[in-house]
Motif scaffolding. Structure first.
Motif, short mmCIF file in Angstrom:
data_model
loop_
_atom_site.label_atom_id
_atom_site.label_comp_id
_atom_site.label_asym_id
_atom_site.label_seq_id
_atom_site.Cartn_x
_atom_site.Cartn_y
_atom_site.Cartn_z
N LEU A 558 5.18 3.48 -6.56
CA LEU A 558 5.88 2.20 -6.76
C LEU A 558 4.44 0.80 -7.36
N SER A 562 5.87 -3.73 -10.44
CA SER A 562 7.43 -3.16 -10.52
C SER A 562 8.23 -4.21 -10.25
N TRP A 564 10.89 -4.69 -8.05
CA TRP A 564 10.14 -3.97 -7.18
C TRP A 564 9.47 -4.57 -6.46
N GLU A 790 17.39 5.74 -6.85
CA GLU A 790 15.71 4.51 -6.76
C GLU A 790 15.15 4.74 -5.52
N PHE A 793 12.04 3.24 -3.49
CA PHE A 793 12.02 1.49 -3.88
C PHE A 793 12.45 0.40 -2.99
N ILE A 794 13.78 1.09 -3.08
CA ILE A 794 15.22 0.22 -2.67
C ILE A 794 14.59 -0.16 -1.08
N THR A 797 11.48 -2.02 -0.54
CA THR A 797 11.41 -3.62 -1.38
C THR A 797 12.69 -3.90 0.34
N THR A 798 13.62 -3.11 0.27
CA THR A 798 14.81 -4.03 1.43
C THR A 798 13.48 -3.79 3.06
#
Length: 871
Positions: A558, A562, A564, A790, A793-794, A797-798
């Motif tokens: 990451l 990015s 994200w 993804e 990354f998801i 971020t979450t």
């Protein structure tokens, strides 16, 4: 006086269909003067080249030998020459003439009509036979001649079967067998890059044995497959050749056609191909029966263009050309078929007594001349006919020298000539033939293999025709650059069952046909290990673009830039700035009533936890390493643990105070700031101890996850560099903080009845309600993306956004209002009258009772106003 016995045919010994040349020693001759007849007729039209040219070559050779003082001096060679009509059964019948002298007949009971004993003319004895032309004819004749031990030398029969010395021990030939020819044709096919061809053979020994030899040699050599093997019947029915062409088109990729067929059959095959509008489709490789003849391709030149043919190495005999072109009706009366040849060659008609001339045909004058008034080209086997006659003459010459030394003419030891002895002399000859090449035989009576390779070319040549493009003498020498194909193209046409597979494709072989395969792409993460197999790349690699090897899968992480990462970083930076502002404000106004009322000690602990929650975003996005992974484990749950431990301690203190106040005026234990800090740090220590146990069991380290981003398209595959923290480990790390959060929420609910004038229970309650909603939304998003490419990354971020939001809720609801009052309404940040614990509890109890009574009155429809006693 000569009389004929009763019942005896007067033509029995007159041989009306043969040529008789007198001599001391007689040789037999078999030539296809006429083509095979149709509809029960044994003989058809005259064959000018294969028949007359070859027959005249034998007579020319006899003339040369008889005029040579060194070869068979004082001995004249004669001949009895017969027409085979290109048919084996007819030739067998004719060849019985050669053995008549060897058949003993009892004539004691035969008398003339006047009672006298007849004078029976003894047939001449044939010591050897020159011929035949076709292999099937030679085989049929050889079976008879060997019974009477008459040696036979063929000038054109090439069937491999005739090399069998046990069955055909009296057969020899000055041309190489088809086994050599078949080997040469296999070499030609391979040189052209073909591996899938069809074969076409005339029914009979020549065609079938030639194809059998080709198939056998190609099988032994490998890399060559036969698409179809077709036969042309001896007596083809109408439409038979159209069917053959249709059959060949069933395998259109097999454009190369190996043809061992008679001249007439070749012509009809070409006609059928032209009729089917398949000019240029087939590329023929013809045997020596095609050779360099013009008759098979007459009027079919377009179809024959590019045909590669083979012919035993030969030379044009100038002496024969001079001899033959001077032949005329007057000086060649010994050839009984010459008049018929004359009519055919000059397209005229001779005058015969009692026969009317067709007015549409011109009358032969007899003044016509070969080559001047007609097309003439020496037939290809003329050289071998001459060599065959000379081989017989040399054998007789050597035999005469050994058996009749110094004798003039034939001595008693050679009268009659013993056939088996003559055969041994034939096998021993070694001389330079008419073309200057050695004439000799091996133990099977075969001549050595020497071939010229021709191609029929029409374009880019001044004289369209056959052109020598190579030679074969035990190995092939082919000038591919001199070859021309349809339309003058230099590109060799394909004749392959399957084209080579492209890079990254494996061959799936067709069962039973080693030259045919299907190309299958090595899909997914497979690469082409070899010609026939695809294998999976190692887990950390992916195939190259052409799938011939594997290459390392790119490793990603990451990045700070990015999309994200941008939003979490933005929220974290704002949160850190807001948290630092609150901390600075509280430090600046540390002794003011609002700060003191908020519980300075726990507030600083709680703000530290909020700061760490925001700060963990930077660790989650930073490049994974051992140190980063260690701090991720430590701080991921620690910030939330500190925050919710402080909140739980606060709500628990408020709950205990007012619950205790309902029972007595004595304050509960452990409500002092020091006690609160101790409780908070004890709660925090559980998280810290758990993390350090985790460190001991599984030291922090990084991994590259190749499974997370491994879509069907390997070009999109990526390895993800991340800390070795599984989803379950992550939830376990946060579970203690979630437990604290839920417990704090429970206490906030229980403390909701306490007046907000006296505590922070309600702001904490709202904070916990909102935080629970945030984390309830987090769980399905986090685990619902487990199958996404993804995913990392998801989930990152979450997680970071959820943590930042929960921290922002805590900061916004608990401290922003206080900072607002401190900064913008300092008049409210003043010391009020200090009340005792008892007064506080009484006021809270009274407020609670008033609230309950107010609710009861409303339910009864009454409203009473009570004085405020809390002031």
């Amino acid at each position: 006086m000569i009389c004929y016995p009763l019942g005896m045919n007067i033509h029995q010994h007159s041989h009306p269909h043969s040529i008789k040349i007198p001599g001391d020693i007689t040789l037999g001759g078999l030539f296809p003067v006429h083509a095979r007849g149709h509809a029960g007729v044994p003989c058809g039209e005259i064959k000018k080249e294969k028949g007359i040219h070859r027959l005249e070559a034998m007579m020319y050779a006899l003339d040369q030998i008889n005029s040579d003082p060194e070869l068979l001096p004082n001995i004249t060679l004669g001949a009895r020459i017969l027409d085979t009509c290109s048919r084996d059964t007819y030739a067998l019948e004719q060849s019985l003439t050669f053995v008549q002298a060897l058949i003993q007949k009892d004539t004691s009971d035969i008398r003339c009509s006047n009672g006298e004993q007849p004078i029976i003319r003894k047939p001449e004895r044939v010591v050897g036979v020159i011929g035949a032309s076709g292999s099937s004819v030679s085989i049929m004749v050889a079976n008879v001649l060997r019974l009477f031990e008459i040696p036979q030398i063929s000038y054109a029969s090439t069937a491999p079967e005739l090399s069998d010395n046990n069955r055909y021990d009296f057969f020899s030939r000055v041309v190489p067998p088809d086994s050599y020819q078949a080997q040469a044709m296999v070499d030609i096919v391979k040189a052209l890059g073909w591996n899938y061809v069809s074969t076409l053979a005339s029914e009979g020994n020549y065609g079938e044995s030639g194809v059998d030899a080709f198939v056998q040699i190609s099988r032994e050599a490998g890399g060559l497959c036969i698409a179809q093997s077709l036969k042309i019947p001896r007596e083809p029915k109408p439409g038979e050749f159209d069917k053959i062409i249709k059959r060949l088109m069933e395998t259109p990729n097999a454009r190369g056609v190996i043809i061992f067929a008679h001249e007439d059959d070749i012509k009809q095959v070409l006609e059928a191909a032209k009729k089917s509008n398949l000019t240029g489709q087939f590329k023929f490789v013809g045997s020596d029966s095609w050779g360099a003849k013009s008759s098979p391709i007459l009027d079919q030149e377009e179809v024959a263009e590019g045909a590669v043919t083979i012919l035993p190495k030969r030379a044009s005999i100038d002496g024969f050309d001079q001899y033959f072109t001077t032949r005329s009706l007057e000086n060649n009366r010994r050839n009984i078929w010459f008049a018929e040849f004359w009519e055919d060659d000059f397209r005229c008609k001779l005058t015969r007594p009692g026969i009317k001339i067709d007015p549409e045909k011109k009358k032969c004058t007899g003044e016509e001349r070969i080559s001047r008034d007609s097309h003439y080209e020496q037939e290809g086997k003329v050289q071998f006919v001459i060599d065959a006659v000379y081989a017989m003459a040399h054998a007789l010459h050597n035999m005469h020298q050994d058996l009749c030394p110094g004798a003039m003419g034939v001595c008693d030891k050679m009268d009659p000539v013993e056939g088996r002895l003559l055969l041994s002399y034939i096998h021993s000859v070694n001389f330079n033939g008419s073309a200057g090449t050695a004439v000799l035989f091996n133990e099977n009576g075969d001549a050595p293999g020497r071939y010229d390779i021709f191609q029929y070319q029409m374009t880019n040549t001044t004289n369209p025709g056959y052109r020598v493009i190579g030679q074969w003498t035990n190995n092939l020498r082919l000038n591919v650059e001199e070859m021309q194909w349809t339309g003058g193209s230099r590109q060799i046409p394909d004749s392959v069952c399957s084209f080579p597979c492209r890079s990254g494709e494996r061959k799936k072989m067709v069962k039973g046909v080693p030259c045919c395969w299907h190309c299958e792409l090595c899909d997914g993460y497979q690469f082409q290990a070899d010609e026939f197999n695809c294998e999976m790349c190692p887990f950390d690699m992916r195939p190259t673009l052409n799938r011939t090897a594997c290459r390392p899968t790119p490793i990603i992480k990451l990045e700070w830039h990015s999309p994200w990462a941008v939003i979490p970083l933005f929220l974290a930076i704002l949160g850190i700035l807001a948290t630092l502002s609150v901390i600075i404000t509280f430090i600046r106004f540390n002794d003011t009533p609002i700060v003191r009322a908020a519980g300075r000690e726990l507030s600083y602990v709680l703000l530290t936890g909020i700061f760490l929650i925001y700060f963990i975003t930077f660790l989650m996005i930073a490049e994974p390493g051992t140190v980063v992974c260690a701090f991720r484990r430590l701080l991921l749950g620690l910030g939330m643990c500190i925050t919710y431990s402080a909140m739980l301690t606060k709500t628990n203190r408020i709950y205990r105070i007012f619950e205790q106040g309902k029972k007595s005026v004595t304050p509960p234990k452990f409500i002092s700031p020091t006690s609160q800090l101790m409780i908070t740090f004890i709660l925090i220590s559980v998280q810290v101890v758990g993390v350090f146990i985790w460190f001991g069991v599984m030291p922090p380290h990084t991994i590259v996850d190749y499974d997370e981003q491994r879509p069907p398209n390997p070009e999109l595959a990526r390895g993800i560099l991340k800390c070795d923290i599984a989803d379950l480990s992550l939830i376990c790390c946060l579970s203690y903080s979630i437990l604290l959060m839920v417990t704090c929420t429970v206490y906030a609910v229980k403390s909701r009845g306490v007046p907000e004038t006296f505590n922070e229970a309600k702001p904490i309650g709202f904070t916990m309600y909102t935080t629970c909603i945030v984390w309830l939304a987090f769980v399905p998003i986090f685990f619902g993306t487990a199958q996404s490419t993804e995913k990392m990354f998801i989930q990152t971020t979450t997680l970071t956004v959820s943590m930042s939001l929960s921290a922002s809720v805590s900061l916004g609801m608990l401290y922003i209002p206080k900072v607002y009052v401190i900064i913008f309404h300092p008049e409210q940040n003043v010391q009020k009258r200090k009340r005792s614990f008892k007064a506080v509890v009484q006021a809270a109890t009274m407020s609670s009772r008033l609230s309950q009574k107010s609710i009861s009155d409303k339910q009864n429809g009454e409203t009473k106003i009570e004085p405020d006693r809390t002031q």
